[in-house]
Design a protein around this motif. Sequence first.
Motif, short mmCIF file in Angstrom:
data_model
loop_
_atom_site.label_atom_id
_atom_site.label_comp_id
_atom_site.label_asym_id
_atom_site.label_seq_id
_atom_site.Cartn_x
_atom_site.Cartn_y
_atom_site.Cartn_z
N PHE A 88 100.35 60.23 90.29
CA PHE A 88 99.00 60.15 90.83
C PHE A 88 98.49 61.46 91.38
N ARG A 89 99.34 62.26 91.97
CA ARG A 89 98.87 63.53 92.54
C ARG A 89 98.80 64.64 91.51
N CYS A 90 99.80 64.73 90.68
CA CYS A 90 99.87 65.87 89.77
C CYS A 90 99.13 65.65 88.46
N ASP B 268 97.68 63.49 72.63
CA ASP B 268 98.78 62.54 72.44
C ASP B 268 99.59 62.39 73.73
N TYR B 269 99.83 63.51 74.40
CA TYR B 269 100.56 63.49 75.68
C TYR B 269 99.80 62.68 76.72
N GLN B 270 98.49 62.86 76.79
CA GLN B 270 97.68 62.08 77.74
C GLN B 270 97.77 60.59 77.42
N GLY B 271 97.78 60.26 76.14
CA GLY B 271 97.93 58.86 75.74
C GLY B 271 99.28 58.30 76.16
N ALA B 272 100.33 59.11 76.02
CA ALA B 272 101.67 58.68 76.44
C ALA B 272 101.70 58.44 77.95
N LEU B 273 101.06 59.31 78.72
CA LEU B 273 100.98 59.11 80.17
C LEU B 273 100.25 57.81 80.51
N ASP B 274 99.15 57.57 79.82
CA ASP B 274 98.39 56.34 80.05
C ASP B 274 99.23 55.10 79.74
N ARG B 275 99.96 55.14 78.62
CA ARG B 275 100.81 54.01 78.25
C ARG B 275 101.91 53.81 79.28
N PHE B 276 102.50 54.92 79.77
CA PHE B 276 103.53 54.84 80.80
C PHE B 276 102.99 54.19 82.07
N MET B 277 101.78 54.60 82.47
CA MET B 277 101.20 54.05 83.70
C MET B 277 100.84 52.57 83.55
N ARG B 278 100.68 52.09 82.32
CA ARG B 278 100.38 50.68 82.08
C ARG B 278 101.64 49.87 81.77
N SER B 279 102.79 50.53 81.72
CA SER B 279 104.03 49.84 81.35
C SER B 279 104.49 48.91 82.46
N LYS B 280 105.24 47.88 82.08
CA LYS B 280 105.74 46.92 83.06
C LYS B 280 106.75 47.58 84.00
N GLU B 281 107.46 48.60 83.51
CA GLU B 281 108.42 49.30 84.36
C GLU B 281 107.72 50.10 85.45
N PHE B 282 106.62 50.75 85.10
CA PHE B 282 105.88 51.51 86.11
C PHE B 282 105.24 50.56 87.11
N ALA B 283 104.76 49.41 86.63
CA ALA B 283 104.19 48.40 87.54
C ALA B 283 105.26 47.91 88.51
N LYS B 284 106.46 47.73 88.00
CA LYS B 284 107.58 47.30 88.87
C LYS B 284 107.88 48.38 89.91
N LEU B 285 107.88 49.64 89.48
CA LEU B 285 108.12 50.75 90.40
C LEU B 285 107.05 50.77 91.49
N LEU B 286 105.78 50.63 91.12
CA LEU B 286 104.70 50.61 92.11
C LEU B 286 104.90 49.47 93.11
N LYS B 287 105.27 48.32 92.61
CA LYS B 287 105.48 47.15 93.47
C LYS B 287 106.62 47.42 94.45
N GLU B 288 107.71 47.99 93.97
CA GLU B 288 108.84 48.30 94.85
C GLU B 288 108.46 49.30 95.91
N VAL B 289 107.72 50.33 95.54
CA VAL B 289 107.31 51.35 96.51
C VAL B 289 106.36 50.73 97.55
N GLN B 290 105.44 49.88 97.10
CA GLN B 290 104.52 49.23 98.04
C GLN B 290 105.26 48.31 99.00
N GLU B 291 106.28 47.62 98.53
CA GLU B 291 107.04 46.70 99.39
C GLU B 291 107.85 47.45 100.44
N THR B 292 108.32 48.65 100.11
CA THR B 292 109.13 49.40 101.08
C THR B 292 108.30 50.27 102.00
N ASN B 293 107.05 50.49 101.63
CA ASN B 293 106.14 51.30 102.47
C ASN B 293 104.91 50.48 102.83
N PRO B 294 104.88 49.95 104.06
CA PRO B 294 103.70 49.13 104.44
C PRO B 294 102.44 49.93 104.53
#
Length: 134
Positions: free
Chosen positions: A34-36, A108-134
């Motif tokens: 998100f930052r970089c 193509d690289y930008q498309g790969a980043l977009d697909r990564f950010m929409r992946s279920k694994e990245f969604a899981k990572l976001l959820k885990e980070v949100q749960e550990t950081n109120p």
Amino acid sequence: MAEIIHMNQKRPLSQEAKAAIQKKRKILAVQKVFRCTRCQLKCEKCGTQIDLRPDQDAQDLQLRVPYRFCASCSEEYTDYIERLKGRGDAECYWRNTDWLESWRRWIDYQGALDRFMRSKEFAKLLKEVQETNP
């Protein structure tokens, strides 16, 4: 010799340290995306700071530019699209097939980043980070 540390006492500390390291890795992974890679204040292509002008967003929408570019990269992107259509600025002779290929690969690289950010694994990572950081 009087202070003997039992392995059973040391193991939970090691597991806590590993958990803390893993948590930090997860937070850094999310921050990096998100930052970089999606910073709204810099050009997505070259990384220079963007001078936000009110007319810029309207102009980008007119050209249907799907990225946030500085003026120079925006002009190059427009020429890239024109060259794909068989046109383009003939005076810019250095914009050859290798230049076209570099733009294609960047997109193509930008498309790969977009697909990564929409992946279920990245969604899981976001959820885990949100749960550990109120």
